[in-house]
Write a protein that holds these residues in place. Sequence first.
Motif, PDB file in Angstrom:
ATOM      1  N   ASP A  77       0.874  -1.224   0.154  1.00  0.00           N
ATOM      2  CA  ASP A  77      -0.112   0.074   0.045  1.00  0.00           C
ATOM      3  C   ASP A  77       0.909   1.378   0.004  1.00  0.00           C
ATOM      4  O   ASP A  77       1.955   1.111   0.566  1.00  0.00           O
ATOM      5  N   VAL A  78       0.316   2.291  -0.579  1.00  0.00           N
ATOM      6  CA  VAL A  78       0.965   3.549  -0.642  1.00  0.00           C
ATOM      7  C   VAL A  78       0.070   4.446   0.206  1.00  0.00           C
ATOM      8  O   VAL A  78      -1.187   4.625   0.052  1.00  0.00           O
ATOM      9  N   ILE A  79       0.724   5.276   1.107  1.00  0.00           N
ATOM     10  CA  ILE A  79       0.412   6.381   1.896  1.00  0.00           C
ATOM     11  C   ILE A  79       1.072   7.674   1.455  1.00  0.00           C
ATOM     12  O   ILE A  79       2.326   7.909   1.453  1.00  0.00           O
ATOM     13  N   VAL A  80       0.194   8.679   0.937  1.00  0.00           N
ATOM     14  CA  VAL A  80       0.694  10.054   0.702  1.00  0.00           C
ATOM     15  C   VAL A  80       0.988  11.130   1.893  1.00  0.00           C
ATOM     16  O   VAL A  80      -0.057  10.986   2.707  1.00  0.00           O
ATOM     17  N   GLU A  81       2.092  11.599   1.992  1.00  0.00           N
ATOM     18  CA  GLU A  81       2.152  12.575   3.017  1.00  0.00           C
ATOM     19  C   GLU A  81       2.527  13.796   2.347  1.00  0.00           C
ATOM     20  O   GLU A  81       3.749  13.992   1.688  1.00  0.00           O
ATOM     21  N   PHE A  82       1.813  14.885   2.511  1.00  0.00           N
ATOM     22  CA  PHE A  82       2.117  16.184   1.908  1.00  0.00           C
ATOM     23  C   PHE A  82       3.583  16.670   2.525  1.00  0.00           C
ATOM     24  O   PHE A  82       4.259  17.446   1.649  1.00  0.00           O
ATOM     25  N   ASP A  83       3.752  16.457   3.824  1.00  0.00           N
ATOM     26  CA  ASP A  83       5.041  17.052   4.248  1.00  0.00           C
ATOM     27  C   ASP A  83       6.578  16.509   3.826  1.00  0.00           C
ATOM     28  O   ASP A  83       7.552  16.780   4.087  1.00  0.00           O
ATOM     29  N   LEU A  84       6.263  15.287   2.960  1.00  0.00           N
ATOM     30  CA  LEU A  84       7.458  14.824   2.272  1.00  0.00           C
ATOM     31  C   LEU A  84       7.866  15.358   1.050  1.00  0.00           C
ATOM     32  O   LEU A  84       8.606  15.147   0.303  1.00  0.00           O
ATOM     33  N   ARG A  85       6.900  16.619   0.714  1.00  0.00           N
ATOM     34  CA  ARG A  85       7.261  17.341  -0.561  1.00  0.00           C
ATOM     35  C   ARG A  85       8.654  17.702  -0.464  1.00  0.00           C
ATOM     36  O   ARG A  85       9.417  18.049   0.455  1.00  0.00           O
ATOM     37  N   GLU A  86       9.109  18.150  -1.570  1.00  0.00           N
ATOM     38  CA  GLU A  86      10.596  18.362  -1.850  1.00  0.00           C
ATOM     39  C   GLU A  86      10.677  20.129  -1.109  1.00  0.00           C
ATOM     40  O   GLU A  86       9.875  20.717  -0.944  1.00  0.00           O
ATOM     41  N   TRP A  87      12.076  20.413  -1.121  1.00  0.00           N
ATOM     42  CA  TRP A  87      12.410  21.595  -0.548  1.00  0.00           C
ATOM     43  C   TRP A  87      11.769  22.612  -1.331  1.00  0.00           C
ATOM     44  O   TRP A  87      11.754  22.649  -2.488  1.00  0.00           O
ATOM     45  N   GLN A  88      11.201  23.635  -0.852  1.00  0.00           N
ATOM     46  CA  GLN A  88      10.535  24.914  -1.585  1.00  0.00           C
ATOM     47  C   GLN A  88      11.513  25.790  -1.714  1.00  0.00           C
ATOM     48  O   GLN A  88      12.030  26.763  -0.615  1.00  0.00           O
ATOM     49  N   PRO A  89      11.944  26.055  -2.949  1.00  0.00           N
ATOM     50  CA  PRO A  89      13.167  27.033  -3.183  1.00  0.00           C
ATOM     51  C   PRO A  89      12.432  28.435  -3.257  1.00  0.00           C
ATOM     52  O   PRO A  89      13.348  29.250  -3.090  1.00  0.00           O
ATOM     53  N   ASP A  90      11.193  28.665  -3.419  1.00  0.00           N
ATOM     54  CA  ASP A  90      10.692  30.047  -3.352  1.00  0.00           C
ATOM     55  C   ASP A  90       9.103  29.912  -2.779  1.00  0.00           C
ATOM     56  O   ASP A  90       8.014  29.490  -3.258  1.00  0.00           O
ATOM     57  N   LEU A  91       9.378  30.533  -1.489  1.00  0.00           N
ATOM     58  CA  LEU A  91       7.842  30.612  -0.664  1.00  0.00           C
ATOM     59  C   LEU A  91       6.868  31.387  -1.142  1.00  0.00           C
ATOM     60  O   LEU A  91       5.896  31.565  -0.631  1.00  0.00           O
ATOM     61  N   THR A  92       7.318  32.278  -2.211  1.00  0.00           N
ATOM     62  CA  THR A  92       6.548  33.265  -2.908  1.00  0.00           C
ATOM     63  C   THR A  92       5.630  32.387  -4.117  1.00  0.00           C
ATOM     64  O   THR A  92       4.729  33.161  -4.822  1.00  0.00           O
ATOM     65  N   PHE A  93       6.193  31.244  -4.480  1.00  0.00           N
ATOM     66  CA  PHE A  93       5.629  30.561  -5.376  1.00  0.00           C
ATOM     67  C   PHE A  93       5.723  31.402  -6.712  1.00  0.00           C
ATOM     68  O   PHE A  93       4.881  30.891  -7.585  1.00  0.00           O
ATOM     69  N   GLU A  94       6.823  31.998  -7.107  1.00  0.00           N
ATOM     70  CA  GLU A  94       7.105  32.670  -8.434  1.00  0.00           C
ATOM     71  C   GLU A  94       8.101  32.333  -9.143  1.00  0.00           C
ATOM     72  O   GLU A  94       8.099  32.779 -10.381  1.00  0.00           O
ATOM     73  N   TYR A  95       9.034  31.678  -8.651  1.00  0.00           N
ATOM     74  CA  TYR A  95      10.021  31.107  -9.679  1.00  0.00           C
ATOM     75  C   TYR A  95       9.647  30.613 -11.055  1.00  0.00           C
ATOM     76  O   TYR A  95       8.683  29.767 -10.930  1.00  0.00           O
ATOM     77  N   ASP A  96      10.238  30.999 -12.095  1.00  0.00           N
ATOM     78  CA  ASP A  96       9.635  30.478 -13.298  1.00  0.00           C
ATOM     79  C   ASP A  96      10.607  29.959 -14.120  1.00  0.00           C
ATOM     80  O   ASP A  96      10.334  29.406 -15.529  1.00  0.00           O
ATOM     81  N   SER A  97      11.955  29.698 -13.711  1.00  0.00           N
ATOM     82  CA  SER A  97      13.033  29.013 -14.810  1.00  0.00           C
ATOM     83  C   SER A  97      13.875  28.020 -13.879  1.00  0.00           C
ATOM     84  O   SER A  97      14.192  28.193 -12.729  1.00  0.00           O
ATOM     85  N   LEU A  98      14.517  27.238 -14.865  1.00  0.00           N
ATOM     86  CA  LEU A  98      15.685  26.466 -14.096  1.00  0.00           C
ATOM     87  C   LEU A  98      16.908  27.475 -13.745  1.00  0.00           C
ATOM     88  O   LEU A  98      17.559  26.953 -12.874  1.00  0.00           O
ATOM     89  N   ASP A  99      17.123  28.603 -14.263  1.00  0.00           N
ATOM     90  CA  ASP A  99      18.099  29.501 -13.942  1.00  0.00           C
ATOM     91  C   ASP A  99      17.911  30.035 -12.575  1.00  0.00           C
ATOM     92  O   ASP A  99      18.615  30.119 -11.744  1.00  0.00           O
ATOM     93  N   ARG A 100      16.611  30.266 -12.565  1.00  0.00           N
ATOM     94  CA  ARG A 100      16.170  31.010 -11.022  1.00  0.00           C
ATOM     95  C   ARG A 100      16.212  29.861  -9.880  1.00  0.00           C
ATOM     96  O   ARG A 100      16.627  30.209  -8.869  1.00  0.00           O
ATOM     97  N   LEU A 101      15.797  28.713 -10.198  1.00  0.00           N
ATOM     98  CA  LEU A 101      16.047  27.584  -9.312  1.00  0.00           C
ATOM     99  C   LEU A 101      17.240  27.433  -9.049  1.00  0.00           C
ATOM    100  O   LEU A 101      17.588  27.301  -7.969  1.00  0.00           O
ATOM    101  N   LYS A 102      18.224  27.399 -10.004  1.00  0.00           N
ATOM    102  CA  LYS A 102      19.597  27.178  -9.616  1.00  0.00           C
ATOM    103  C   LYS A 102      20.168  28.321  -8.831  1.00  0.00           C
ATOM    104  O   LYS A 102      20.964  28.140  -7.770  1.00  0.00           O
ATOM    105  N   GLU A 103      19.884  29.407  -8.991  1.00  0.00           N
ATOM    106  CA  GLU A 103      20.327  30.621  -8.323  1.00  0.00           C
ATOM    107  C   GLU A 103      19.795  30.620  -6.850  1.00  0.00           C
ATOM    108  O   GLU A 103      20.503  30.671  -5.955  1.00  0.00           O
ATOM    109  N   LEU A 104      18.489  30.107  -6.474  1.00  0.00           N
ATOM    110  CA  LEU A 104      17.897  29.855  -5.170  1.00  0.00           C
ATOM    111  C   LEU A 104      18.625  28.798  -4.703  1.00  0.00           C
ATOM    112  O   LEU A 104      19.218  28.709  -3.254  1.00  0.00           O
ATOM    113  N   GLY A 105      18.851  27.744  -5.179  1.00  0.00           N
ATOM    114  CA  GLY A 105      19.571  26.725  -4.703  1.00  0.00           C
ATOM    115  C   GLY A 105      21.127  26.893  -4.338  1.00  0.00           C
ATOM    116  O   GLY A 105      21.432  26.485  -3.310  1.00  0.00           O
TER     117      GLY A 105
END
Length: 176
Positions: A77-105
Motif C-alpha cells: 500500500d501507498v500512503i501520501v504525506e504532504f510534508d514529504l514534498r521537496e524543498w521549497q526554493p521559493d515560498l512566494t511560488f513565483e520562480y519560473d525558470s531553471l536558472d532561477r531555481l539554480k540561483e536559489l539553490g
Amino acid sequence: MTLFYLVRHGEPQWELNERYKLKGHGRDLVPLTANGVNQVYLTAKDKRLQEAELIVSSPYPRALQTAAILSKELQLDVIVEFDLREWQPDLTFEYDSLDRLKELGDDFDQNNGIYPPGETRIWESKESLKHRVGQVIEKYSNYSKVIITGHGMAFRTLIGEIGEIPHASVIEFRSR
C-alpha cells in the motif's frame, strides 16, 4: 528502530516546465521520463525492498509515480504525506525558470540552508525542511521497514549532506 528505505524518484521530464512556462509549484507537476520509469522498475528488484511493510510518498507526481510502480511490483500500500514534498526554493511560488531555481539553490548552499543573521530569504530553510520531513519519519517509526519515495534535497537534508542522490536510488536510514 525502524529501517527506512529512502527512494529518490526516477528521472523526471523537466523539459515540460519550459515548454509550458510553468511557475512555482506548477514546476513540480512533471511525470517521469520513460528512462525514469525503467529506473524505478529496476529499483523494485532491490532485495532490501522486498521486506518493507509500507510505502510512504511525497505528493508530487514524480514521487507518486515512483511509489505506484513500487506498489505494483512489491504489492504494498501507498500512503501520501504532504510534508514529504521537496524543498521549497521559493515560498512566494513565483520562480519560473531553471536558472532561477539554480540561483536559489546556490544561495541555499552558500548559506548552508541558514538565513544570514538579520536577513530572510524566499527559500525554505534547512531547519524547516528537516523538521517537516523528520515529523513524517517519526510518524512511521512503529513499523520495522518502510519505503519512502521522495526527493533529493529533502533526503540530503534529513541524513546530512552527501552530494547528489541518483534517481531511483535507495538509501538506508534508521530512525532514532
